[in-house]
Design a protein around this motif. Structure first.
Motif, PDB file in Angstrom:
ATOM      1  N   LEU A   1      20.686  14.069   8.311  1.00 48.36           N
ATOM      2  CA  LEU A   1      21.082  12.841   8.998  1.00 48.36           C
ATOM      3  C   LEU A   1      21.841  13.162  10.288  1.00 48.36           C
ATOM      4  O   LEU A   1      22.382  14.263  10.467  1.00 48.36           O
ATOM      5  N   PHE A   2      21.910  12.160  11.170  1.00 45.35           N
ATOM      6  CA  PHE A   2      22.634  12.321  12.430  1.00 45.35           C
ATOM      7  C   PHE A   2      24.101  12.657  12.199  1.00 45.35           C
ATOM      8  O   PHE A   2      24.724  13.363  13.004  1.00 45.35           O
ATOM      9  N   LEU A   3      24.663  12.192  11.084  1.00 48.33           N
ATOM     10  CA  LEU A   3      26.073  12.453  10.809  1.00 48.33           C
ATOM     11  C   LEU A   3      26.382  13.940  10.796  1.00 48.33           C
ATOM     12  O   LEU A   3      27.479  14.353  11.191  1.00 48.33           O
ATOM     13  N   LEU A   4      25.428  14.760  10.364  1.00 48.21           N
ATOM     14  CA  LEU A   4      25.662  16.205  10.361  1.00 48.21           C
ATOM     15  C   LEU A   4      25.797  16.730  11.781  1.00 48.21           C
ATOM     16  O   LEU A   4      26.673  17.565  12.065  1.00 48.21           O
ATOM     17  N   SER A   5      24.945  16.279  12.704  1.00 44.64           N
ATOM     18  CA  SER A   5      25.071  16.683  14.103  1.00 44.64           C
ATOM     19  C   SER A   5      26.428  16.279  14.671  1.00 44.64           C
ATOM     20  O   SER A   5      27.093  17.061  15.362  1.00 44.64           O
ATOM     21  N   ALA A   6      26.846  15.041  14.371  1.00 46.30           N
ATOM     22  CA  ALA A   6      28.128  14.551  14.876  1.00 46.30           C
ATOM     23  C   ALA A   6      29.289  15.361  14.303  1.00 46.30           C
ATOM     24  O   ALA A   6      30.269  15.664  15.008  1.00 46.30           O
ATOM     25  N   THR A   7      29.193  15.743  13.034  1.00 47.71           N
ATOM     26  CA  THR A   7      30.256  16.522  12.402  1.00 47.71           C
ATOM     27  C   THR A   7      30.368  17.906  13.019  1.00 47.71           C
ATOM     28  O   THR A   7      31.477  18.395  13.295  1.00 47.71           O
ATOM     29  N   ILE A   8      29.241  18.558  13.247  1.00 48.07           N
ATOM     30  CA  ILE A   8      29.273  19.892  13.856  1.00 48.07           C
ATOM     31  C   ILE A   8      29.797  19.803  15.292  1.00 48.07           C
ATOM     32  O   ILE A   8      30.565  20.666  15.739  1.00 48.07           O
ATOM     33  N   LEU A   9      29.399  18.775  16.025  1.00 52.76           N
ATOM     34  CA  LEU A   9      29.918  18.593  17.384  1.00 52.76           C
ATOM     35  C   LEU A   9      31.425  18.373  17.359  1.00 52.76           C
ATOM     36  O   LEU A   9      32.155  18.928  18.201  1.00 52.76           O
ATOM     37  N   ALA A  10      31.908  17.589  16.386  1.00 50.10           N
ATOM     38  CA  ALA A  10      33.356  17.385  16.254  1.00 50.10           C
ATOM     39  C   ALA A  10      34.067  18.698  15.971  1.00 50.10           C
ATOM     40  O   ALA A  10      35.159  18.958  16.493  1.00 50.10           O
ATOM     41  N   ALA A  11      33.458  19.563  15.159  1.00 51.41           N
ATOM     42  CA  ALA A  11      34.055  20.868  14.861  1.00 51.41           C
ATOM     43  C   ALA A  11      34.151  21.721  16.111  1.00 51.41           C
ATOM     44  O   ALA A  11      35.169  22.389  16.342  1.00 51.41           O
ATOM     45  N   VAL A  12      33.113  21.704  16.942  1.00 53.97           N
ATOM     46  CA  VAL A  12      33.109  22.499  18.170  1.00 53.97           C
ATOM     47  C   VAL A  12      34.199  22.017  19.120  1.00 53.97           C
ATOM     48  O   VAL A  12      34.982  22.815  19.668  1.00 53.97           O
ATOM     49  N   VAL A  13      34.276  20.718  19.330  1.00 51.84           N
ATOM     50  CA  VAL A  13      35.255  20.163  20.275  1.00 51.84           C
ATOM     51  C   VAL A  13      36.672  20.332  19.738  1.00 51.84           C
ATOM     52  O   VAL A  13      37.598  20.698  20.475  1.00 51.84           O
ATOM     53  N   MET A  14      36.862  20.073  18.440  1.00 56.29           N
ATOM     54  CA  MET A  14      38.196  20.158  17.864  1.00 56.29           C
ATOM     55  C   MET A  14      38.708  21.589  17.830  1.00 56.29           C
ATOM     56  O   MET A  14      39.890  21.851  18.057  1.00 56.29           O
ATOM     57  N   GLY A  15      37.827  22.549  17.577  1.00 56.05           N
ATOM     58  CA  GLY A  15      38.256  23.933  17.530  1.00 56.05           C
ATOM     59  C   GLY A  15      38.541  24.517  18.898  1.00 56.05           C
ATOM     60  O   GLY A  15      39.407  25.387  19.038  1.00 56.05           O
ATOM     61  N   GLY A  16      37.838  24.047  19.908  1.00 59.38           N
ATOM     62  CA  GLY A  16      38.006  24.567  21.266  1.00 59.38           C
ATOM     63  C   GLY A  16      36.681  25.024  21.811  1.00 59.38           C
ATOM     64  O   GLY A  16      36.335  26.208  21.716  1.00 59.38           O
TER      65      GLY A  16
END
Length: 383
Positions: free
Chosen positions: A282-297
């Motif tokens: 689902l799209f939610l997985l893409s959004a979650t991974i993107l959030a991880a990238v942005v949140m981590g740096g």
């Protein structure tokens, strides 16, 4: 006003501390670096220890959580970081490549009886080709327009899989074969090459090996001419093109590399779970991974891995709170974005971009002042 000044001072103190650590690391001799790398790998191999389970995952099997979602999210975040963090291309359909890898494992393993290692190589190549196919007509777009197209691509892959009976339709694919087992190799009393249904630890060790290989390759690309071209494209694509950088070619390369990493993870994951269906992508997985990238740096590999670990681990750690666990998870993400908008471990270059008013996302951030810029403006006005 006092709270804002205190927050600004805290950020400044943390920035000086992290810069000092990075300076010492940059000046460290090679043998010290390799010693740290080896210790980190040993630590990763020791993570499935049962002694950590009551603390890290009291409501779920800790070894299973380490493979999915933690390990899976870390590898996917490394792949997406190549596209978003290094090349500055906003990709909202990254889950599509993960799905292509999973379905490659399912179809080639069940229909043709191929070996896992053969499918892994072919899956990586197919996903790299998928990245080129997606990038060729779309990478002339930028910003929000590129994001919309990639989002559509992810949904096209999922809906096509759901509506195509030849590849299982909504029921997906079952009976996916495990990797071939090899008896006799033990690590901490575990048969590390014995792949089955009950023990997730051999798959986790395979994932650690995959992550190490991917990290080495990504760091080599980052420090090469390719990485410098990606950084130029991220900061100002027009200026990079004027200076002679073939921007379209390097953006295609970023998409292909990111897609191949996502596809490799899809192959490994499908071989572990032995059953996949379109609802797994689902799209939610893409959004979650993107959030991880942005949140981590974004752009800083250790930060991206830390962000992926936190995003994957927090919901599992608070699983016992049932519906409130997602509320806590969301509150933590909001707090991190308020107090560390540049990410937990941002690269110095990305911090400079954020402070300069590009939102820390290169050409994706628009001309919005970062938090430090806002604090400076308000402080100046107050004076």
């Amino acid at each position: 006003m006092n709270q804002m000044n205190a927050l600004s001072r805290f950020r400044s103190s943390w920035s000086h501390f992290s810069d000092g650590v990075r300076d010492r690391w940059a000046a460290a001799p090679g043998w010290q670096r390799w010693a740290v790398y080896i210790l980190l790998i040993i630590g990763a191999l020791l993570l499935p220890s049962e002694s950590l389970a009551p603390i890290m995952s009291p409501y779920s099997d800790w070894a299973s959580v380490l493979f999915f979602p933690i390990g899976t999210f870390v590898v996917l975040a490394i792949g997406l970081n190549v596209v978003v963090g290094q090349a500055g291309l906003l990709d909202l359909g990254f889950v599509a490549f993960y799905a292509v890898g999973g379905y490659a494992m399912g179809l080639l393993g069940t229909r043709l009886g191929w070996n896992f290692w053969e499918i892994l190589v072919v899956g990586i190549l197919i996903c790299a080709l998928s990245g080129v196919v997606l990038g060729a007509p779309t990478l002339r777009l930028r910003g929000d327009y590129l994001a919309i197209v990639t989002l559509g691509f992810g949904e096209i892959i999922r809906i096509t899989a759901r509506n195509t009976d030849e590849i299982g339709g909504p029921n997906g694919i079952r009976g996916i074969p495990h990797p071939p087992s090899i008896e006799g190799f033990e690590l901490f009393g575990i048969q590390v090459f014995k792949y089955g249904v009950l023990d997730p630890r051999p798959y986790y060790y395979m994932l650690v090996a995959l992550a190490v290989i991917v990290i080495i390759l990504v760091k080599r690309w980052e420090k090469s001419r390719v990485g410098r071209a990606w950084a130029a494209i991220r900061e100002d694509e027009d200026a990079a093109e004027v200076m002679g950088v073939p921007t379209f070619r390097f953006k295609m390369l970023a998409f292909a590399i990111g897609a191949s990493i996502g596809g490799a993870m899809g192959v490994v994951w499908a071989a572990k779970v032995i059953s996949i269906n379109p609802n797994d992508f689902l799209f939610l997985l893409s959004a979650t991974i993107l959030a991880a990238v942005v949140m981590g740096g974004a752009g800083n590999l250790p930060g991206v891995m830390l962000g992926a670990f936190i995003v994957a681990w927090l919901p599992e750690r608070f699983r016992g709170l049932q519906e409130y666990r997602m509320l806590i998870f969301g509150a933590v993400l909001v707090a991190l974005m308020i107090f560390k908008p540049e990410g937990l471990l941002p690269s110095r270059q990305r911090k400079a971009e954020l402070k300069g008013g590009t939102g820390g996302m290169g050409t994706l951030g628009a001309d919005v002042p970062g938090p430090e810029t806002k604090a400076d403006v308000i402080e100046g006005a107050d004076k």
